[in-house]
Design a protein around this motif. Structure first.
Motif, short mmCIF file in Angstrom:
data_model
loop_
_atom_site.label_atom_id
_atom_site.label_comp_id
_atom_site.label_asym_id
_atom_site.label_seq_id
_atom_site.Cartn_x
_atom_site.Cartn_y
_atom_site.Cartn_z
N LEU A 139 -1.98 54.71 -45.05
CA LEU A 139 -2.70 53.45 -45.25
C LEU A 139 -2.07 52.64 -46.38
O LEU A 139 -1.97 51.41 -46.29
CB LEU A 139 -4.18 53.73 -45.54
CG LEU A 139 -4.97 54.31 -44.37
CD1 LEU A 139 -6.38 54.66 -44.81
CD2 LEU A 139 -5.00 53.33 -43.20
N GLU A 140 -1.63 53.32 -47.42
CA GLU A 140 -0.97 52.64 -48.54
C GLU A 140 0.34 52.00 -48.07
O GLU A 140 0.65 50.86 -48.43
CB GLU A 140 -0.70 53.64 -49.66
CG GLU A 140 -0.07 53.04 -50.89
CD GLU A 140 0.18 54.09 -51.95
OE1 GLU A 140 1.24 54.04 -52.58
OE2 GLU A 140 -0.69 54.96 -52.14
N LYS A 141 1.10 52.73 -47.27
CA LYS A 141 2.37 52.21 -46.76
C LYS A 141 2.13 51.01 -45.85
O LYS A 141 2.84 50.00 -45.93
CB LYS A 141 3.11 53.31 -46.00
CG LYS A 141 4.43 52.88 -45.43
CD LYS A 141 5.09 53.99 -44.66
CE LYS A 141 6.37 53.52 -44.00
NZ LYS A 141 6.95 54.55 -43.14
N GLU A 142 1.13 51.10 -44.97
CA GLU A 142 0.83 49.99 -44.07
C GLU A 142 0.40 48.76 -44.85
O GLU A 142 0.77 47.64 -44.51
CB GLU A 142 -0.25 50.40 -43.07
CG GLU A 142 0.24 51.37 -42.02
CD GLU A 142 -0.87 51.86 -41.10
OE1 GLU A 142 -2.05 51.53 -41.34
OE2 GLU A 142 -0.55 52.58 -40.14
N ALA A 143 -0.38 48.94 -45.91
CA ALA A 143 -0.81 47.82 -46.73
C ALA A 143 0.38 47.19 -47.44
O ALA A 143 0.48 45.96 -47.53
CB ALA A 143 -1.85 48.28 -47.74
N ALA A 144 1.29 48.01 -47.93
CA ALA A 144 2.48 47.48 -48.61
C ALA A 144 3.36 46.71 -47.63
O ALA A 144 3.90 45.64 -47.96
CB ALA A 144 3.27 48.62 -49.25
N GLU A 145 3.51 47.22 -46.42
CA GLU A 145 4.31 46.53 -45.41
C GLU A 145 3.67 45.21 -45.01
O GLU A 145 4.35 44.20 -44.83
CB GLU A 145 4.49 47.42 -44.18
CG GLU A 145 5.45 48.57 -44.39
CD GLU A 145 5.53 49.50 -43.19
OE1 GLU A 145 4.76 49.32 -42.23
OE2 GLU A 145 6.37 50.41 -43.23
#
Length: 92
Positions: free
Chosen positions: A53-59
């Motif tokens: 979820l953190e990676k998707e938010a950063a992307e």
């Protein structure tokens, strides 16, 4: 008289000395191992989910912050207006 096991609802037999049998000891040990594995798996799943979820938010933030590139026209779209310009009315 035999006692009723609260976990299973079946009669539980105990040895005359009041100790658990070897099978009962093994069963409890295995249940403990399985419970530990389940806790470990759940913790790993939650950790990986949070990272995803953190990676998707950063992307998504990076995509929103990046300027949008103008779309390139295809060669066919460029050729059509020129073809219209070249065609002239010859008149009758």
């Amino acid at each position: 008289m035999a006692k009723i096991d609260e976990k299973t609802g079946f009669f539980k037999t105990t040895s005359p000395a009041g100790r658990a049998s070897k099978a009962d000891q093994i069963t409890e040990t295995v249940r403990g191992i399985i419970a530990d594995e389940n806790k470990t798996r759940s913790a790993k799943t939650e950790r990986l989910k949070a990272l995803r979820l953190e990676k998707e938010a950063a992307e998504a933030a990076a995509k929103a912050a990046a300027p949008e590139k103008p779309k390139r026209k295809s060669a066919k779209a460029k050729a059509e207006p020129e073809a219209e310009v070249e065609t002239e009315d010859t008149g009758a």
